[in-house]
Scaffold this motif. Structure first.
Motif, short mmCIF file in Angstrom:
data_model
loop_
_atom_site.label_atom_id
_atom_site.label_comp_id
_atom_site.label_asym_id
_atom_site.label_seq_id
_atom_site.Cartn_x
_atom_site.Cartn_y
_atom_site.Cartn_z
N PHE A 1 0.83 -1.20 0.00
CA PHE A 1 0.00 0.00 0.00
C PHE A 1 0.86 1.25 0.00
O PHE A 1 0.43 2.30 -0.46
CB PHE A 1 -0.94 0.00 1.21
CG PHE A 1 -2.01 -1.05 1.11
CD1 PHE A 1 -3.00 -0.94 0.15
CD2 PHE A 1 -2.01 -2.13 1.95
CE1 PHE A 1 -3.98 -1.90 0.04
CE2 PHE A 1 -2.99 -3.10 1.86
CZ PHE A 1 -3.98 -2.99 0.91
N GLY A 2 2.08 1.15 0.51
CA GLY A 2 2.98 2.29 0.51
C GLY A 2 3.33 2.74 -0.89
O GLY A 2 3.43 3.94 -1.17
N VAL B 1 17.13 -11.77 -0.79
CA VAL B 1 17.58 -12.41 0.45
C VAL B 1 16.70 -13.61 0.78
O VAL B 1 17.20 -14.64 1.25
CB VAL B 1 17.61 -11.39 1.61
CG1 VAL B 1 17.84 -12.08 2.94
CG2 VAL B 1 18.71 -10.36 1.36
N GLU B 2 15.40 -13.51 0.53
CA GLU B 2 14.51 -14.64 0.78
C GLU B 2 14.83 -15.81 -0.15
O GLU B 2 14.74 -16.97 0.27
CB GLU B 2 13.05 -14.23 0.62
CG GLU B 2 12.52 -13.38 1.75
CD GLU B 2 11.12 -12.88 1.50
OE1 GLU B 2 10.57 -13.11 0.40
OE2 GLU B 2 10.57 -12.24 2.41
N SER B 3 15.21 -15.52 -1.38
CA SER B 3 15.51 -16.59 -2.32
C SER B 3 16.90 -17.18 -2.11
O SER B 3 17.15 -18.33 -2.46
CB SER B 3 15.36 -16.11 -3.75
OG SER B 3 16.32 -15.14 -4.06
N ASP C 1 10.79 0.21 -3.66
CA ASP C 1 11.00 -0.80 -4.69
C ASP C 1 12.35 -1.49 -4.50
O ASP C 1 12.45 -2.71 -4.62
CB ASP C 1 10.90 -0.15 -6.07
CG ASP C 1 10.80 -1.17 -7.19
OD1 ASP C 1 10.10 -2.19 -6.99
OD2 ASP C 1 11.38 -0.93 -8.27
N GLY C 2 13.37 -0.71 -4.21
CA GLY C 2 14.69 -1.29 -3.94
C GLY C 2 14.69 -2.21 -2.74
O GLY C 2 15.30 -3.29 -2.76
N ALA C 3 13.98 -1.80 -1.69
CA ALA C 3 13.89 -2.65 -0.49
C ALA C 3 13.15 -3.94 -0.80
O ALA C 3 13.53 -5.01 -0.30
CB ALA C 3 13.18 -1.89 0.63
N ASP C 4 12.13 -3.86 -1.63
CA ASP C 4 11.40 -5.08 -2.02
C ASP C 4 12.29 -6.03 -2.81
O ASP C 4 12.25 -7.24 -2.63
CB ASP C 4 10.16 -4.73 -2.83
CG ASP C 4 9.04 -4.15 -1.99
OD1 ASP C 4 9.10 -4.26 -0.74
OD2 ASP C 4 8.10 -3.58 -2.58
N VAL C 5 13.11 -5.48 -3.70
CA VAL C 5 14.02 -6.30 -4.49
C VAL C 5 15.04 -6.98 -3.59
O VAL C 5 15.30 -8.19 -3.71
CB VAL C 5 14.72 -5.46 -5.58
CG1 VAL C 5 15.87 -6.21 -6.21
CG2 VAL C 5 13.73 -5.03 -6.64
N VAL C 6 15.61 -6.22 -2.66
CA VAL C 6 16.59 -6.79 -1.73
C VAL C 6 15.94 -7.87 -0.87
O VAL C 6 16.51 -8.95 -0.68
CB VAL C 6 17.23 -5.69 -0.85
CG1 VAL C 6 18.04 -6.29 0.28
CG2 VAL C 6 18.09 -4.78 -1.71
#
Length: 82
Positions: free
Chosen positions: A2-3, A57-59, A48-53
């Motif tokens: 939502f952000g 990291v999760e993968s 968006d950058g934080a989501d990519v990181v």
């Protein structure tokens, strides 16, 4: 999630305020609108950058730990210098 939508809404509002300032000849509205628009674009890019990181990291958590360790070593070295 939502952000990001909120950032896009603020970007549109900033663009509208900037256009209003251009149409009325008000530099105050134009500058405030541009500032709002660019601030929301920067916020969106950071999210968006934080989501990519986070996804990377999760993968691959081992790579995330290695990068965090390397950053910690570099900061420790830089802060430990006299």
């Amino acid at each position: 999630m939502f952000g990001k939508a909120e950032d896009k809404a603020k970007e549109v509002a900033g663009a509208a305020q900037e256009a209003f300032g251009e149409a009325t000849g008000s530099p105050e509205h134009e500058i405030k609108g541009a500032a709002r628009k660019y601030a929301s674009q920067a916020s969106y890019a950071v999210r968006d950058g934080a989501d990519v990181v986070r996804h990377r990291v999760e993968s691959n958590p081992l790579a995330g730990v290695a990068v965090a360790a390397a950053v910690g070593i570099v900061f420790g070295y830089l802060l430990g210098r006299k």
